[in-house]
Design a protein around this motif. Sequence first.
Motif, PDB file in Angstrom:
ATOM      1  N   GLU A 124      13.022  -0.326   0.595  1.00 31.60           N
ATOM      2  CA  GLU A 124      11.571  -0.548   0.651  1.00 31.60           C
ATOM      3  C   GLU A 124      11.202  -1.644   1.641  1.00 31.60           C
ATOM      4  OE1 GLU A 124       7.838  -2.025  -2.151  1.00 31.60           O
ATOM      5  OE2 GLU A 124       9.803  -1.633  -3.067  1.00 31.60           O
ATOM      6  N   ASP A 150      -5.389   5.823  -1.285  1.00 36.00           N
ATOM      7  CA  ASP A 150      -4.136   6.035  -0.559  1.00 36.00           C
ATOM      8  C   ASP A 150      -3.078   5.016  -0.971  1.00 36.00           C
ATOM      9  OD1 ASP A 150      -5.198   8.180   0.799  1.00 36.00           O
ATOM     10  OD2 ASP A 150      -5.737   7.034   2.588  1.00 36.00           O
ATOM     11  N   GLU A 151      -3.484   3.753  -1.115  1.00 34.49           N
ATOM     12  CA  GLU A 151      -2.541   2.710  -1.544  1.00 34.49           C
ATOM     13  C   GLU A 151      -2.057   2.972  -2.961  1.00 34.49           C
ATOM     14  OE1 GLU A 151      -4.104  -1.260   0.822  1.00 34.49           O
ATOM     15  OE2 GLU A 151      -5.276  -0.525  -0.867  1.00 34.49           O
ATOM     16  N   ILE A 190       0.664   5.732  -3.020  1.00 38.12           N
ATOM     17  CA  ILE A 190       1.943   5.216  -2.521  1.00 38.12           C
ATOM     18  C   ILE A 190       2.624   4.355  -3.572  1.00 38.12           C
ATOM     19  CG2 ILE A 190       3.004   3.653  -0.840  1.00 38.12           C
ATOM     20  CD1 ILE A 190       0.865   4.624   1.176  1.00 38.12           C
ATOM     21  N   ARG A 191       1.871   3.472  -4.207  1.00 43.45           N
ATOM     22  CA  ARG A 191       2.465   2.544  -5.176  1.00 43.45           C
ATOM     23  C   ARG A 191       2.887   3.258  -6.459  1.00 43.45           C
ATOM     24  NH1 ARG A 191       0.104  -3.536  -4.731  1.00 43.45           N
ATOM     25  NH2 ARG A 191      -0.380  -3.542  -2.508  1.00 43.45           N
ATOM     26  N   LYS A 240       4.051   6.297  -6.545  1.00 43.96           N
ATOM     27  CA  LYS A 240       5.283   7.016  -6.202  1.00 43.96           C
ATOM     28  C   LYS A 240       6.462   6.075  -5.983  1.00 43.96           C
ATOM     29  CE  LYS A 240       3.019  11.081  -4.209  1.00 43.96           C
ATOM     30  NZ  LYS A 240       2.775  11.896  -2.987  1.00 43.96           N
ATOM     31  N   ASN A 241       6.177   4.833  -5.552  1.00 46.27           N
ATOM     32  CA  ASN A 241       7.241   3.851  -5.340  1.00 46.27           C
ATOM     33  C   ASN A 241       7.594   3.081  -6.602  1.00 46.27           C
ATOM     34  OD1 ASN A 241       7.543   4.498  -2.655  1.00 46.27           O
ATOM     35  ND2 ASN A 241       6.204   2.871  -1.910  1.00 46.27           N
TER      36      ASN A 241
END
Length: 313
Positions: free
Chosen positions: A14, A130-131, A134-135, A137-138
Amino acid sequence: MTITQLQYVLAVAEHKNFTLAAEKCFVTQPTLSMQIQKIEDELKILIFDRSKKPIQLTDIGQKIVNQAKNIVNEADRIKDIVEQQKGFIGGEFRLGIIPTIMPTLLPMFLNNFIRKYPKVKLIIEELNTDEIIIRLKNGHLDAAIAATPLLDEKIKEIVLYYEPFVAYIPETNKMFAKDEIEIDDLDIDEILLLQDGHCFRDGILNLCKNVSKNEFNRFQIESGSFETLIKLADEGLGTTLLPYLHTLDLKEKDKLKLRNFKEPKPAREVSLIFPKTELKIQIIDALRSTIAGVVKGAIVFQNVQIISPIAKK
């Protein structure tokens, strides 16, 4: 190899930096490097190409990272199953909320939630959609509150409520004389918008694309806050659309400038979203029930037309 070693691999993948990854994992950089080296020696491959700056995954390293995410998630799931069996609702819970929902919804439910579930440590961040995706999924968020549908196969959505759009019309505008307005009354050329990146902006553009043939041929004013848009509208620079909950706290003189749409009212769908792994589902369910309880009396509209929050190309 161990779960801890895989967590170290994910941290380096990451952050693309051993030192920063070690800080995030609360270990020394030599310790983290040694543990990753042990995995590479065990598998007889290189996970990271250390010759590149920033550090990059090798082809096989990318496949290992993808599998490591599944393994770490499943390990967390085991802890989650045990906590559910014990009926425990507590621990750290990271929640993201989009900017056009945070100021109105959070004050409505937060006190109720923390009083009812004192063992939950809520960490709340204001993030755009969008953020948030991503977060989620991470693994850096446990859940989020956003406008839906998002049409993402890795994310589950539970609808909390449907929030109508309300028009804010200054006295100088021709629509001010109407008791209710229709979608066909809108002209994108005169609507003041939130700046790019807000899904509420995308919803308005999607709504207007069906009814207005005008291009932006006058001037464009975009802002990051509804308060600014309201002030600009009051100066005669245009009209704007607001989420219904945002209108509840307006001054009485400003409420006189609000116009509801005729049914079916254009609205956004607001949902609690989370990864399909359903980690910490007991806290997610607690959040859902708390929010549903406070919103139930605030939004009573039934006949609505859901407007997509996804920008159309």
